[in-house]
Design an enzyme around this catalytic site. Structure first.
Site, PDB file in Angstrom:
ATOM      1  CE  LYS A 104      -3.381  -2.357   3.468  1.00  0.00           C
ATOM      2  NZ  LYS A 104      -2.626  -1.108   3.236  1.00  0.00           N
TER       3      LYS A 104
ATOM      4  CD  GLN B 206       0.853  -0.379   2.175  1.00  0.00           C
ATOM      5  OE1 GLN B 206      -0.265  -0.708   1.811  1.00  0.00           O
ATOM      6  NE2 GLN B 206       1.129  -0.138   3.445  1.00  0.00           N
TER       7      GLN B 206
ATOM      8  CG  ASP C 291      -5.509   3.683   1.523  1.00  0.00           C
ATOM      9  OD1 ASP C 291      -5.889   2.963   2.471  1.00  0.00           O
ATOM     10  OD2 ASP C 291      -4.429   3.517   0.925  1.00  0.00           O
TER      11      ASP C 291
HETATM   12  N1  GUN Z   1       0.815   2.643   5.172  1.00  0.00           N
HETATM   13  C1  GUN Z   1       0.501   2.449   6.472  1.00  0.00           C
HETATM   14  N2  GUN Z   1      -0.839   2.331   6.601  1.00  0.00           N
HETATM   15  C2  GUN Z   1      -1.369   2.445   5.373  1.00  0.00           C
HETATM   16  C3  GUN Z   1      -2.699   2.396   4.870  1.00  0.00           C
HETATM   17  O1  GUN Z   1      -3.695   2.245   5.590  1.00  0.00           O
HETATM   18  N3  GUN Z   1      -2.817   2.546   3.524  1.00  0.00           N
HETATM   19  C4  GUN Z   1      -1.757   2.738   2.714  1.00  0.00           C
HETATM   20  N4  GUN Z   1      -1.990   2.909   1.417  1.00  0.00           N
HETATM   21  N5  GUN Z   1      -0.517   2.793   3.148  1.00  0.00           N
HETATM   22  C5  GUN Z   1      -0.329   2.639   4.478  1.00  0.00           C
END
Ligand code: GUN
Length: 313
Positions: free
Chosen positions: A51, A95, A118
Site C-alpha cells: 500500500k 492494518q 478502509d
Molecule cells: N486486513 C486484510 N484486509 C485488510 C484491508 O483491506 N484493510 C485493512 N486495514 N486490514 C486488512
C-alpha cells in the site's frame, strides 16, 4: 476470459497519478495516508508495504507507524486521535488483524469518518447499507469496479456470496444488492449440499472464505462469472521443497475456468483492485478536505467531515 485486476489496477493508479498532479498543483496539498501496523505479522507487513509503495508511485505521502505487538489499547487510541486531529493526514489505515490484546472494534470506531478510507467504521458500513455517501470497503468496491469495467451486467442476475465477513462478504452482499442482483449469502454454517445447489444456479459467484479450492470448478454454471477473493498459501506439488509453496484461491481455478465466462486469477485478480480502491478513497478524502467537490461514483464519496473540534466521530 480473465478478469485482469492487475491491469485495471495499474490503469486506475495511472489515472490517480495524473489527478494527483493536478490536485497538488491547484491546492498545494499532497494527499497523505497514515498506515498503522501493530506487531510482526509477516502477511500484514507485506500488505502495508504494498500500500505504501502504491502511495509513493502515485505521489501521495505515506506516514507509517509500526508499533510493537505489546502496544496498549490506550496508546493505539491516542495515535488514532492524533492522526484524526492532524489536518495533513487525509486517510487512516489500521492494518488488521490487530493483536488479541487490543479491541479492534474500539480502534476502528475511533477513526474519524472522513478519514476512514478502509470503510470499516460502523457508520461507513451503515451509510453503505443505506446507499448514502461514504467510503465503501476496498475489496468489494474493487470487485464492483472490475465487474463494471468489464461490462458485466448484474441486474436480475443470481449472485451467491460465500463468506459474511465485515471486510468482504457482508459489504459485497450490500453492493451487489444495490446493483440489482438477486443475492444469496452462504457461510460456514451453510451445508455443503446447499452450497453446491446455490453455486450451480449462480450467474455470479463471489468466494471469500479463505479456504484453498473450497469451491470445486465442476459446480460453476457454464457462462457464470467467478470472483475469487481467496489468497491461500499451499504446498506446491511441482516444487514440494519450496517453503513458500504457491498461492491458490477459494475456487478450483483450472476446472472453473473451463466453465466460467469470466474469472479472476489468484494472484492478480481481486488483490490489486483492493489497493487501487484504497488509493482512490485517499484522493477523495484529500479533495474533500481541501474543500473541492468529491469526484467519482456515489459509493466512493465521503460524508461531511465531522464537526467536533477533536476530529473524533
Ligand atoms: N486486513 C486484510 N484486509 C485488510 C484491508 O483491506 N484493510 C485493512 N486495514 N486490514 C486488512
Amino acid at each position: 476470459m480473465i478478469l485482469d485486476g492487475k491491469a485495471l489496477s495499474d490503469r486506475i493508479k495511472a489515472e490517480l497519478t495524473a489527478q494527483t498532479t493536478a490536485f497538488t498543483a491547484q491546492t498545494g496539498v499532497t494527499p497523505c495516508l497514515a498506515t498503522i501496523l501493530v506487531g510482526e505479522d509477516p502477511a500484514s507487513a507485506v500488505y502495508v508495504r504494498s500500500k505504501r509503495r502504491s502511495c509513493a508511485k502515485i505521489g501521495y505521502e505515506s506516514r507509517h507507524h509500526h508499533l510493537p505487538a505489546d502496544t496498549t489499547q490506550a496508546d493505539l487510541l491516542q495515535l488514532v486521535h492524533d492522526l484524526n486531529a492532524d489536518d495533513a493526514v487525509h486517510g487512516i489505515l489500521v492494518q488488521l488483524p490487530l493483536p488479541k490484546s487490543i479491541d479492534a472494534d474500539a480502534i476502528i470506531d475511533a477513526i474519524a469518518l472522513h478519514k476512514d478510507v478502509d470503510g470499516f467504521h460502523p457508520r461507513s458500513v451503515g451509510h453503505l447499507a443505506l446507499k448514502k455517501p461514504g467510503f465503501a470497503p476496498c475489496t468489494p468496491a474493487g470487485i464492483m469496479r472490475l465487474l463494471q469495467e468489464s461490462g458485466i451486467e448484474l441486474s436480475g442476475k443470481r449472485a451467491v456470496v460465500i463468506g459474511r465477513s465485515a471486510i468482504v462478504g457482508l459489504p459485497a452482499v450490500l453492493m451487489l444488492t444495490h446493483a440489482d442482483a438477486t443475492v444469496t449469502v452462504a457461510h460456514s454454517r451453510t451445508t455443503r449440499a446447499d452450497l453446491e445447489d446455490l453455486v450451480r444456479k449462480a450467474d455470479v459467484v463471489v468466494a471469500a472464505v479463505g479456504r484453498p479450492e473450497f469451491v470445486p470448478g465442476a459446480w460453476i454454471k457454464p457462462g457464470a462469472v467467478v470472483i475469487d477473493v481467496g489468497i491461500n498459501r499451499v504446498p506446491n506439488p511441482a516444487d514440494p521443497d519450496n517453503p513458500r509453496g504457491m498461492l491458490v484461491g477459494d475456487v478450483e481455478f483450472a476446472a472453473a475456468a473451463e466453465r466460467a465466462s469470466w474469472i479472476t486469477p489468484v494472484p492478480g485478480g481481486v488483490g490489486p483492485m483492493t489497493i487501487a480502491m484504497l488509493m482512490t478513497n485517499t484522493l477523495v478524502a484529500a479533495r474533500r478536505a481541501a474543500g473541492l467537490v468529491a469526484f467519482g461514483r456515489s459509493g466512493n464519496q465521503p460524508p461531511e467531515p465531522d464537526r467536533r473540534s477533536d476530529g473524533r466521530s
